[in-house]
Design an enzyme around this catalytic site. Structure first.
Site, PDB file in Angstrom:
ATOM      1  N   ASP A   1      45.684 -18.912  40.920  1.00 24.89           N
ATOM      2  CA  ASP A   1      45.670 -18.766  39.458  1.00 24.89           C
ATOM      3  C   ASP A   1      44.994 -19.972  38.825  1.00 24.89           C
ATOM      4  OD1 ASP A   1      46.930 -16.265  39.468  1.00 24.89           O
ATOM      5  OD2 ASP A   1      48.889 -17.215  39.704  1.00 24.89           O
TER       6      ASP A   1
ATOM      7  N   LYS B   1      45.078 -14.461  46.763  1.00 28.25           N
ATOM      8  CA  LYS B   1      45.107 -13.467  45.682  1.00 28.25           C
ATOM      9  C   LYS B   1      44.236 -13.964  44.537  1.00 28.25           C
ATOM     10  CE  LYS B   1      48.755 -12.786  42.760  1.00 28.25           C
ATOM     11  NZ  LYS B   1      48.262 -12.630  41.372  1.00 28.25           N
TER      12      LYS B   1
ATOM     13  N   ASP C   1      43.918  -8.636  42.556  1.00 34.00           N
ATOM     14  CA  ASP C   1      45.094  -8.220  41.766  1.00 34.00           C
ATOM     15  C   ASP C   1      44.670  -7.998  40.314  1.00 34.00           C
ATOM     16  OD1 ASP C   1      47.688  -7.905  40.760  1.00 34.00           O
ATOM     17  OD2 ASP C   1      48.098 -10.060  40.745  1.00 34.00           O
TER      18      ASP C   1
ATOM     19  N   LYS D   1      45.328  -4.959  38.748  1.00 36.43           N
ATOM     20  CA  LYS D   1      46.298  -4.011  38.161  1.00 36.43           C
ATOM     21  C   LYS D   1      45.596  -2.990  37.263  1.00 36.43           C
ATOM     22  CE  LYS D   1      50.146  -7.336  38.131  1.00 36.43           C
ATOM     23  NZ  LYS D   1      49.465  -8.626  38.415  1.00 36.43           N
TER      24      LYS D   1
ATOM     25  N   ASP E   1      43.973   3.002  33.734  1.00 27.98           N
ATOM     26  CA  ASP E   1      43.003   3.654  32.860  1.00 27.98           C
ATOM     27  C   ASP E   1      42.974   5.137  33.244  1.00 27.98           C
ATOM     28  OD1 ASP E   1      40.690   4.080  31.162  1.00 27.98           O
ATOM     29  OD2 ASP E   1      40.239   1.950  31.394  1.00 27.98           O
TER      30      ASP E   1
ATOM     31  N   PRO F   1      41.895   8.506  35.225  1.00 24.16           N
ATOM     32  CA  PRO F   1      41.671   8.604  36.677  1.00 24.16           C
ATOM     33  C   PRO F   1      40.240   8.282  37.095  1.00 24.16           C
ATOM     34  CG  PRO F   1      43.081  10.395  35.956  1.00 24.16           C
ATOM     35  CD  PRO F   1      42.655   9.671  34.710  1.00 24.16           C
TER      36      PRO F   1
ATOM     37  N   THR G   1      57.828  -7.730  36.840  1.00 26.70           N
ATOM     38  CA  THR G   1      59.096  -8.461  36.985  1.00 26.70           C
ATOM     39  C   THR G   1      59.433  -9.273  35.737  1.00 26.70           C
ATOM     40  OG1 THR G   1      57.862 -10.159  38.156  1.00 26.70           O
ATOM     41  CG2 THR G   1      59.099  -8.618  39.502  1.00 26.70           C
TER      42      THR G   1
ATOM     43  N   ARG H   1      60.191 -18.860  45.655  1.00 32.95           N
ATOM     44  CA  ARG H   1      60.294 -20.321  45.585  1.00 32.95           C
ATOM     45  C   ARG H   1      61.096 -20.806  46.785  1.00 32.95           C
ATOM     46  NH1 ARG H   1      57.155 -19.389  42.287  1.00 32.95           N
ATOM     47  NH2 ARG H   1      56.910 -20.177  40.164  1.00 32.95           N
TER      48      ARG H   1
ATOM     49  N   GLN I   1      59.179 -18.147  36.090  1.00 33.57           N
ATOM     50  CA  GLN I   1      59.754 -16.976  36.764  1.00 33.57           C
ATOM     51  C   GLN I   1      61.248 -16.921  36.442  1.00 33.57           C
ATOM     52  OE1 GLN I   1      58.159 -14.686  38.234  1.00 33.57           O
ATOM     53  NE2 GLN I   1      56.313 -15.466  39.216  1.00 33.57           N
TER      54      GLN I   1
ATOM     55  N   GLY J   1      52.429 -18.752  44.364  1.00 36.64           N
ATOM     56  CA  GLY J   1      51.400 -19.460  43.619  1.00 36.64           C
ATOM     57  C   GLY J   1      51.673 -20.944  43.564  1.00 36.64           C
ATOM     58  N   ARG J   2      52.305 -21.357  42.461  1.00 40.22           N
ATOM     59  CA  ARG J   2      52.406 -22.787  42.173  1.00 40.22           C
ATOM     60  C   ARG J   2      53.128 -23.607  43.224  1.00 40.22           C
ATOM     61  NH1 ARG J   2      54.230 -21.103  36.288  1.00 40.22           N
ATOM     62  NH2 ARG J   2      54.855 -19.348  37.600  1.00 40.22           N
TER      63      ARG J   2
HETATM   64  O1  C5P Z   1      53.101 -19.482  40.622  1.00 39.12           O
HETATM   65  P1  C5P Z   1      53.877 -18.262  41.003  1.00 39.12           P
HETATM   66  O2  C5P Z   1      54.370 -18.289  42.445  1.00 39.12           O
HETATM   67  O3  C5P Z   1      54.983 -17.955  40.021  1.00 39.12           O
HETATM   68  O4  C5P Z   1      52.793 -17.084  40.926  1.00 39.12           O
HETATM   69  C1  C5P Z   1      53.159 -15.756  41.104  1.00 39.12           C
HETATM   70  C2  C5P Z   1      51.943 -14.907  41.100  1.00 39.12           C
HETATM   71  O5  C5P Z   1      52.367 -13.555  41.228  1.00 39.12           O
HETATM   72  C3  C5P Z   1      51.103 -14.967  39.842  1.00 39.12           C
HETATM   73  O6  C5P Z   1      49.744 -14.771  40.233  1.00 39.12           O
HETATM   74  C4  C5P Z   1      51.574 -13.805  39.015  1.00 39.12           C
HETATM   75  O7  C5P Z   1      50.560 -13.269  38.186  1.00 39.12           O
HETATM   76  C5  C5P Z   1      51.916 -12.808  40.109  1.00 39.12           C
HETATM   77  N1  C5P Z   1      52.889 -11.813  39.721  1.00 39.12           N
HETATM   78  C6  C5P Z   1      54.169 -12.103  39.281  1.00 39.12           C
HETATM   79  N2  C5P Z   1      55.024 -11.085  38.938  1.00 39.12           N
HETATM   80  C7  C5P Z   1      54.619  -9.818  39.016  1.00 39.12           C
HETATM   81  C8  C5P Z   1      53.329  -9.524  39.475  1.00 39.12           C
HETATM   82  C9  C5P Z   1      52.482 -10.561  39.828  1.00 39.12           C
HETATM   83  O8  C5P Z   1      54.562 -13.265  39.219  1.00 39.12           O
HETATM   84  N3  C5P Z   1      55.449  -8.853  38.722  1.00 39.12           N
END
Ligand code: C5P
Length: 232
Positions: free
Chosen positions: A13, A35, A62, A64, A67, A69, A121, A182, A191, A211-212
């Protein structure tokens, strides 16, 4: 077909391809997939996907898609032609849309895995009520996952808590890709519900999006190794 690649998908990201490529240069394609989401793709486009793939990485695109079909089918086909390993559409686009997306991949020389996004989520019961969807998120997730499977998709993006319920209802091999991961002691950032890697896999997650916890760590490769070690 058995998947011999890593369960771990690192979310790049970033807002520039140089940051994304710099992080990728510190990772090993045999231990982590990558991703590319809306932020990076909007600034860096297909070139960054090609660059990452040329470095040997499997890429989950990713975007998503949601729109009509015909449009989604062509978008998914463009992702396949780009050579990505995995891509996704919103399951709430309905079975005609998901079926069109799957059918667009039938004659591909390289068919990416196709996932359905169930309920984001970030959405809670109050958000669903606002849309008049009238259900708890988990009920909606179950309905959308069933629709994704019956439309021939390979799996869904869901939370680890939902993976536990879905793993009892779906065929083995139905993929459950879970973000919100995490390690113990990490900051949860924005989150709301976070789960450790081993708990997510125990709940039925087939792949983990992180991600982070990795991208902001001092030693991303060591963090990847720690996460993978926690899974065995
Ligand atoms: O940094 P972190 O681990 O929170 O990143 C989670 C990744 O998963 C981000 O790219 C976020 O857009 C993606 N994501 C999410 N929840 C979702 C779908 C995708 O956190 N429901």
């Amino acid at each position: 077909m058995p998947d011999h690649g890593s369960k771990l998908i690192v979310a790049l990201d970033f807002s520039s391809s140089s940051e994304a490529l710099s992080l990728a240069s510190r990772l090993d394609p045999s231990t982590a997939r990558l991703k590319v989401g809306k932020q990076l793709f909007t600034v860096a486009g297909p070139d960054v996907v090609r660059d990452l793939q040329e470095r040997g990485f499997d890429v989950f695109l990713d975007l998503k898609f949601h729109d009509i079909p015909n449009t989604v089918a062509h978008a998914v086909r463009a992702a396949a032609d780009l050579g990505v390993w995995m891509t996704n559409v919103h399951a709430s686009g309905g079975s005609r849309m998901m079926t069109a997306a799957r059918e667009a991949l039938v004659d591909c020389s390289h068919r990416p895995l196709l996932l359905g996004v169930t309920v984001l989520t970030s959405m809670a019961r109050a958000d669903l009520d606002e849309l008049n969807w009238g259900a708890d998120p988990i009920d909606r997730v179950c309905e959308l996952a069933r629709l994704a499977e019956s439309s021939g998709l390979d799996g869904v993006v869901c939370s680890a808590a939902e993976a536990q319920v879905l793993s009892q209802r779906h065929q083995p091999g139905f993929l459950m890709v879970t973000p919100g991961i995490r390690q113990a002691g990490d900051a949860s950032d924005d989150q709301r519900r976070v789960v450790t890697p081993s708990d997510a896999v125990a709940a039925g997650a087939t792949h983990l999006v992180v991600g982070r916890s990795i991208t902001a760590s001092d030693d991303p490769a060591a963090t990847v190794a720690n996460i993978l070690a926690s899974l065995v």
